[in-house]
Design a protein around this motif. Structure first.
Motif, PDB file in Angstrom:
ATOM      1  N   LEU B   7       0.806  -1.224   0.000  1.00 14.21           N
ATOM      2  CA  LEU B   7       0.000   0.000   0.000  1.00 14.21           C
ATOM      3  C   LEU B   7       0.836   1.270   0.000  1.00 14.21           C
ATOM      4  O   LEU B   7       0.293   2.372  -0.056  1.00 14.21           O
ATOM      5  CB  LEU B   7      -0.941   0.002   1.216  1.00 14.21           C
ATOM      6  CG  LEU B   7      -2.067  -1.037   1.165  1.00 14.21           C
ATOM      7  CD1 LEU B   7      -2.824  -1.070   2.490  1.00 14.21           C
ATOM      8  CD2 LEU B   7      -3.021  -0.748   0.014  1.00 14.21           C
ATOM      9  N   ARG B  13      -2.234   1.782  -4.358  1.00 14.89           N
ATOM     10  CA  ARG B  13      -3.378   2.219  -3.547  1.00 14.89           C
ATOM     11  C   ARG B  13      -4.550   2.559  -4.458  1.00 14.89           C
ATOM     12  O   ARG B  13      -5.699   2.229  -4.154  1.00 14.89           O
ATOM     13  CB  ARG B  13      -3.024   3.441  -2.684  1.00 14.89           C
ATOM     14  CG  ARG B  13      -2.306   3.116  -1.436  1.00 14.89           C
ATOM     15  CD  ARG B  13      -2.515   4.158  -0.371  1.00 14.89           C
ATOM     16  NE  ARG B  13      -2.081   5.493  -0.731  1.00 14.89           N
ATOM     17  CZ  ARG B  13      -0.826   5.910  -0.723  1.00 14.89           C
ATOM     18  NH1 ARG B  13       0.140   5.084  -0.366  1.00 14.89           N
ATOM     19  NH2 ARG B  13      -0.524   7.137  -1.051  1.00 14.89           N
ATOM     20  N   VAL B  16      -6.221  -0.609  -5.560  1.00 16.60           N
ATOM     21  CA  VAL B  16      -7.000  -1.231  -4.500  1.00 16.60           C
ATOM     22  C   VAL B  16      -8.327  -0.495  -4.318  1.00 16.60           C
ATOM     23  O   VAL B  16      -9.388  -1.119  -4.200  1.00 16.60           O
ATOM     24  CB  VAL B  16      -6.166  -1.235  -3.199  1.00 16.60           C
ATOM     25  CG1 VAL B  16      -7.047  -1.442  -1.980  1.00 16.60           C
ATOM     26  CG2 VAL B  16      -5.110  -2.314  -3.258  1.00 16.60           C
ATOM     27  N   VAL B  17      -8.267   0.836  -4.336  1.00 17.44           N
ATOM     28  CA  VAL B  17      -9.495   1.628  -4.196  1.00 17.44           C
ATOM     29  C   VAL B  17     -10.425   1.367  -5.380  1.00 17.44           C
ATOM     30  O   VAL B  17     -11.635   1.188  -5.231  1.00 17.44           O
ATOM     31  CB  VAL B  17      -9.154   3.140  -4.115  1.00 17.44           C
ATOM     32  CG1 VAL B  17     -10.408   3.989  -4.237  1.00 17.44           C
ATOM     33  CG2 VAL B  17      -8.440   3.436  -2.806  1.00 17.44           C
ATOM     34  N   ALA B  20     -12.140  -1.865  -5.083  1.00 20.79           N
ATOM     35  CA  ALA B  20     -13.178  -1.863  -4.046  1.00 20.79           C
ATOM     36  C   ALA B  20     -14.548  -1.592  -4.673  1.00 20.79           C
ATOM     37  O   ALA B  20     -15.588  -1.980  -4.129  1.00 20.79           O
ATOM     38  CB  ALA B  20     -12.860  -0.810  -2.989  1.00 20.79           C
ATOM     39  N   GLY B  21     -14.526  -0.943  -5.829  1.00 23.79           N
ATOM     40  CA  GLY B  21     -15.767  -0.656  -6.533  1.00 23.79           C
ATOM     41  C   GLY B  21     -16.212  -1.783  -7.455  1.00 23.79           C
ATOM     42  O   GLY B  21     -17.230  -1.679  -8.130  1.00 23.79           O
ATOM     43  N   VAL B  53      -5.475  -8.613  -3.182  1.00 27.96           N
ATOM     44  CA  VAL B  53      -6.366  -8.866  -4.315  1.00 27.96           C
ATOM     45  C   VAL B  53      -6.321 -10.338  -4.671  1.00 27.96           C
ATOM     46  O   VAL B  53      -5.391 -11.068  -4.314  1.00 27.96           O
ATOM     47  CB  VAL B  53      -6.022  -8.004  -5.553  1.00 27.96           C
ATOM     48  CG1 VAL B  53      -5.983  -6.525  -5.220  1.00 27.96           C
ATOM     49  CG2 VAL B  53      -4.741  -8.471  -6.210  1.00 27.96           C
ATOM     50  N   ARG B  65      -9.994  -8.804  -8.121  1.00 24.38           N
ATOM     51  CA  ARG B  65     -10.928  -8.197  -7.184  1.00 24.38           C
ATOM     52  C   ARG B  65     -10.274  -8.007  -5.823  1.00 24.38           C
ATOM     53  O   ARG B  65      -9.306  -8.674  -5.484  1.00 24.38           O
ATOM     54  CB  ARG B  65     -12.208  -9.022  -7.067  1.00 24.38           C
ATOM     55  CG  ARG B  65     -12.002 -10.431  -6.582  1.00 24.38           C
ATOM     56  CD  ARG B  65     -13.326 -11.186  -6.569  1.00 24.38           C
ATOM     57  NE  ARG B  65     -13.112 -12.586  -6.248  1.00 24.38           N
ATOM     58  CZ  ARG B  65     -12.889 -13.053  -5.013  1.00 24.38           C
ATOM     59  NH1 ARG B  65     -12.856 -12.211  -4.003  1.00 24.38           N
ATOM     60  NH2 ARG B  65     -12.685 -14.340  -4.806  1.00 24.38           N
ATOM     61  N   LEU B  66     -10.814  -7.100  -5.065  1.00 25.15           N
ATOM     62  CA  LEU B  66     -10.278  -6.761  -3.747  1.00 25.15           C
ATOM     63  C   LEU B  66     -10.488  -7.924  -2.778  1.00 25.15           C
ATOM     64  O   LEU B  66     -11.532  -8.569  -2.794  1.00 25.15           O
ATOM     65  CB  LEU B  66     -10.988  -5.509  -3.203  1.00 25.15           C
ATOM     66  CG  LEU B  66     -10.507  -5.003  -1.845  1.00 25.15           C
ATOM     67  CD1 LEU B  66      -9.064  -4.533  -1.927  1.00 25.15           C
ATOM     68  CD2 LEU B  66     -11.408  -3.862  -1.371  1.00 25.15           C
ATOM     69  N   ARG B  68     -10.632  -8.057   0.961  1.00 23.80           N
ATOM     70  CA  ARG B  68     -10.622  -7.198   2.160  1.00 23.80           C
ATOM     71  C   ARG B  68      -9.927  -7.844   3.346  1.00 23.80           C
ATOM     72  O   ARG B  68      -9.381  -7.150   4.202  1.00 23.80           O
ATOM     73  CB  ARG B  68     -12.044  -6.799   2.519  1.00 23.80           C
ATOM     74  CG  ARG B  68     -12.597  -5.789   1.528  1.00 23.80           C
ATOM     75  CD  ARG B  68     -13.957  -5.294   1.938  1.00 23.80           C
ATOM     76  NE  ARG B  68     -14.381  -4.182   1.088  1.00 23.80           N
ATOM     77  CZ  ARG B  68     -14.911  -4.323  -0.120  1.00 23.80           C
ATOM     78  NH1 ARG B  68     -15.114  -5.535  -0.607  1.00 23.80           N
ATOM     79  NH2 ARG B  68     -15.266  -3.270  -0.838  1.00 23.80           N
TER      80      ARG B  68
END
Lengths: 126, 126
Positions: B7, B13, B16-17, B20-21, B53, B65-66, B68
């Motif tokens: 990160l 970053r 990753v953001v 998240a969508g 990911v 995909r993320l 979490r």
DNA sequence: CCTATTGGTAACTGATCAGTTACCTATCTG
DNA sequence: CAGATAGGTAACTGATCAGTTACCAATAGG
């Protein structure tokens, strides 16, 4: 300096964790790490530039302490990643953990308790 | 790979953001960034190694995909820094924000509501 | 079957990072 | 006042990082 970059180094993370337990001087922190004192000094300077620590000069001694407010960008990122739309299908985020942030004076989104945390659909092992 | 190191890079970053969508392919992500597709590919590999990911291969397409759960170490650090002993004097941590984590099945420490958040005693500007 | 698309990696280059030693300044103590 | 302590930075070195181009393989479409 970027707090994420500051926390990327294991030595700096150790320093931050150590300072969470109370202020310390360079010589104290250097005694607890295998690297040289100037190296510790440089790490502390980077942490200060990132807003993660603060230095208080007391005579010839400089006491460093944690500046928790500097962690805000990191907390914000976790919030952003947690709150972004998640597909209704099973999502493995934070199994057993539910991160919740209450923002004083701001409307809250639906509370964590109303947000399901199904078990992981798929685990990645890199 | 260390999720903190993963990160630390602003491109990662962003990725990753973005993820998240919703999931995306390399070619999608490369279209949204000024750097080359192989550079995006390398960043995604590092993110996968860090557990942030997951990749799903669908024919010639690899959908990222993320993950979490990979953020756990970051959340843990914030918790560790938040919960360590704070002097009774005014402490400026998370002004206006109170980070609270409820661990399923574990005893909780005294709730955040019992923990005062006084205004900043001293602000560091590096 | 050929072309197009998707995507990973090798090799290269320039930039940055992390630790060291040496040196210097400021403050405290005997 | 001299010695000790605390601590920052310059200069150096080796290692690592991030982006590029070129190349190759796998899959899809006409």
């Amino acid at each position: 300096m970027d707090p994420f970059v500051a926390l990327a180094d294991p030595v700096r993370r150790d320093l931050v964790v150590r300072l969470a337990g109370g202020p310390a001087r360079v010589v104290d922190l250097a005694a607890e790490h295998p690297i040289s004192r100037p190296a510790i000094s440089r790490h502390l300077r980077l942490l200060a530039e990132a807003g993660l620590v603060t230095a208080d000069d007391l005579g010839r001694e400089r006491h460093y302490r944690l500046e928790r407010a500097g962690l805000q960008p990191v907390a914000d990122l976790l919030v952003a990643l947690r709150e972004t739309p998640v597909p209704p299908i099973a999502d493995a985020d934070f199994d057993g953990l539910d991160l919740e942030v209450r923002r004083t004076g701001r409307d809250r989104r639906s509370s964590a308790s109303s947000h399901p945390s199904p078990s992981a659909a798929q685990e990645d092992t890199a």
